[in-house]
Design an enzyme around this catalytic site. Structure first.
Site, PDB file in Angstrom:
ATOM      1  N   ASP A  27      24.313  23.435  28.839  1.00  0.00           N
ATOM      2  CA  ASP A  27      23.208  24.286  29.266  1.00  0.00           C
ATOM      3  C   ASP A  27      23.746  25.527  29.972  1.00  0.00           C
ATOM      4  OD1 ASP A  27      21.526  22.362  28.303  1.00  0.00           O
ATOM      5  OD2 ASP A  27      20.966  21.560  30.265  1.00  0.00           O
ATOM      6  N   GLY A  55      19.676  14.053  24.275  1.00  0.00           N
ATOM      7  CA  GLY A  55      20.302  12.745  24.100  1.00  0.00           C
ATOM      8  C   GLY A  55      21.196  12.378  25.260  1.00  0.00           C
ATOM      9  N   ASN A 198       5.279  14.834  25.738  1.00  0.00           N
ATOM     10  CA  ASN A 198       4.616  15.626  26.771  1.00  0.00           C
ATOM     11  C   ASN A 198       3.418  16.342  26.153  1.00  0.00           C
ATOM     12  OD1 ASN A 198       5.615  17.901  25.416  1.00  0.00           O
ATOM     13  ND2 ASN A 198       7.267  18.251  26.879  1.00  0.00           N
ATOM     14  N   GLY A 238       0.324  15.986  36.578  1.00  0.00           N
ATOM     15  CA  GLY A 238      -0.923  15.289  36.283  1.00  0.00           C
ATOM     16  C   GLY A 238      -0.752  13.820  35.982  1.00  0.00           C
ATOM     17  N   THR A 262      13.761  21.187  34.710  1.00  0.00           N
ATOM     18  CA  THR A 262      14.657  20.941  33.580  1.00  0.00           C
ATOM     19  C   THR A 262      15.154  19.498  33.598  1.00  0.00           C
ATOM     20  OG1 THR A 262      15.423  23.231  33.736  1.00  0.00           O
ATOM     21  CG2 THR A 262      16.710  21.743  32.364  1.00  0.00           C
ATOM     22  N   ASP A 266      13.493  13.975  30.281  1.00  0.00           N
ATOM     23  CA  ASP A 266      14.606  13.115  29.866  1.00  0.00           C
ATOM     24  C   ASP A 266      14.875  12.028  30.902  1.00  0.00           C
ATOM     25  OD1 ASP A 266      14.931  14.667  27.573  1.00  0.00           O
ATOM     26  OD2 ASP A 266      16.327  16.024  28.577  1.00  0.00           O
ATOM     27  N   SER A 296      14.070  13.893  40.323  1.00  0.00           N
ATOM     28  CA  SER A 296      14.920  14.840  39.582  1.00  0.00           C
ATOM     29  C   SER A 296      14.447  16.283  39.738  1.00  0.00           C
ATOM     30  CB  SER A 296      14.971  14.456  38.098  1.00  0.00           C
ATOM     31  OG  SER A 296      13.784  14.820  37.410  1.00  0.00           O
ATOM     32  N   GLY A 301      19.324  21.562  37.863  1.00  0.00           N
ATOM     33  CA  GLY A 301      20.189  21.037  36.817  1.00  0.00           C
ATOM     34  C   GLY A 301      19.560  19.917  36.024  1.00  0.00           C
ATOM     35  N   SER A 305      20.710  16.547  38.505  1.00  0.00           N
ATOM     36  CA  SER A 305      19.522  16.170  39.272  1.00  0.00           C
ATOM     37  C   SER A 305      19.091  14.726  39.033  1.00  0.00           C
ATOM     38  CB  SER A 305      18.357  17.099  38.904  1.00  0.00           C
ATOM     39  OG  SER A 305      17.968  16.899  37.551  1.00  0.00           O
TER      40      SER A 305
END
Length: 319
Positions: A27, A55, A198, A238, A262, A266, A296, A301, A305
């Protein structure tokens, strides 16, 4: 797809074993006061490189949150690839089936993070698109003996389908996070035990604008009609709507001050998988995953995180 509860009860496999078939990216993150509008050049602030990829993020989340994890995927024979593999190994993830490809760049993601934690992401997949069904076949024994297979869509769908086919043949539970969203055949939905989406992904897959809980319920019902056994729609602050054989309900999210969202999705997926393979019921697994994701977003990050299981247990009450 299994017709009984895919992870509960005694089984010949050692529960806690998760195989992730998916992407690993580096990233490239720029922080800015806000997200740019179309065509706008915006002066940003800090810049950093952070290991990511849906992944790898989900693999690391599952590992830190209590599961033993192996990953199947591809990186390039470059500095980013070496860093990505070292990062996975540092979290005790089995990387024996992570291929390092010559003359191919590792995947990267360009991420802009606004001061309120919102982000935009553009991915150049690089080596991730070289994951083939044949490379998945090489890890078939691993998948066959796992408690759960976890997949996303940052690698070719043919590779994902092969992994799912292996899992279904051997009674391994299947979790699919269809991100980035793309049209999927109904026969693939019918092989999925847990579909995690999401709002954006739910809308892309169903055409239903998921703006509230009622719309989330409608989207979940549509995805279940396509064949998915249990559908979990994450709604950020929410909360979560879930629907499956164990029932349906809305679960509120823990309240936190978001710094960077971010990787939150995941973290949720990895945390849910880790909780399920150690025997948690559906709502308990979702609550655990929500607490992990909430922690997180309080740090910057995608991977840095992701909390450890002890942090989740200690710092936030159940949702």
């Amino acid at each position: 797809m299994n017709t009984s509860d895919p992870v509960a009860g005694l089984d010949r496999r050692e529960r806690g074993n998760i195989v992730v078939v998916g992407s690993a990216n580096m990233d490239l993150v720029v922080h800015a006061a806000r997200l740019p509008t179309s065509g706008e050049t915006l002066l940003g602030g800090g810049f950093e490189t952070c290991p990511g990829g849906k992944g790898a993020n989900q693999a690391i989340a599952a590992a830190r949150l209590g599961a033993s994890v192996a990953m199947v995927g591809c990186v390039g024979d470059d500095a980013f690839g070496a860093t990505l593999l070292n990062g996975l190994a540092s979290d005790r993830i089995d990387t024996a089936h992570m291929q390092r490809l010559k003359a191919v760049p590792s995947g990267i993601a360009m991420i802009t993070v606004a001061a309120d934690g919102a982000n935009t992401i553009v991915v150049a997949p690089g080596a991730n698109v070289r994951l083939t069904p044949e490379l998945v076949d090489a890890a078939a024994d691993l998948i066959a003996n796992a408690g759960m297979l976890v997949c996303q869509l940052e690698v070719p769908v043919d590779a994902v389908r092969r992994a799912v086919d292996v899992a279904v043949r051997h009674g391994t539970a299947v979790l699919l996070n269809p991100a980035p969203a793309q049209p999927l055949p109904d026969d693939l939905y019918a092989q999925v035990d847990f579909l995690i989406v999401n709002e954006t992904e739910a809308q892309a897959l169903t055409g239903i604008a998921v703006s509230d809980i009622a719309a989330a319920r409608e989207a979940a019902d549509a995805l279940r009609r396509k064949g998915a056994r249990t559908v979990i729609v994450t709604l950020g602050a929410g909360g979560v709507w879930y629907s499956g054989p164990e029932g349906e309900s809305h679960m509120t999210a823990p309240r936190v001050d978001a710094v960077d969202t971010t990787g939150a999705g995941d973290t949720f997926a990895g945390g849910f998988a880790a909780a399920r393979v150690r025997g948690a019921g559906l709502s308990d697994a979702i609550a655990f995953a929500q607490r992990a994701a909430a922690l997180s977003v309080m740090k910057k990050g995608a991977q840095s995180s992701i909390p450890m299981r002890a942090e989740v247990d200690a710092h936030l009450p159940a949702a």
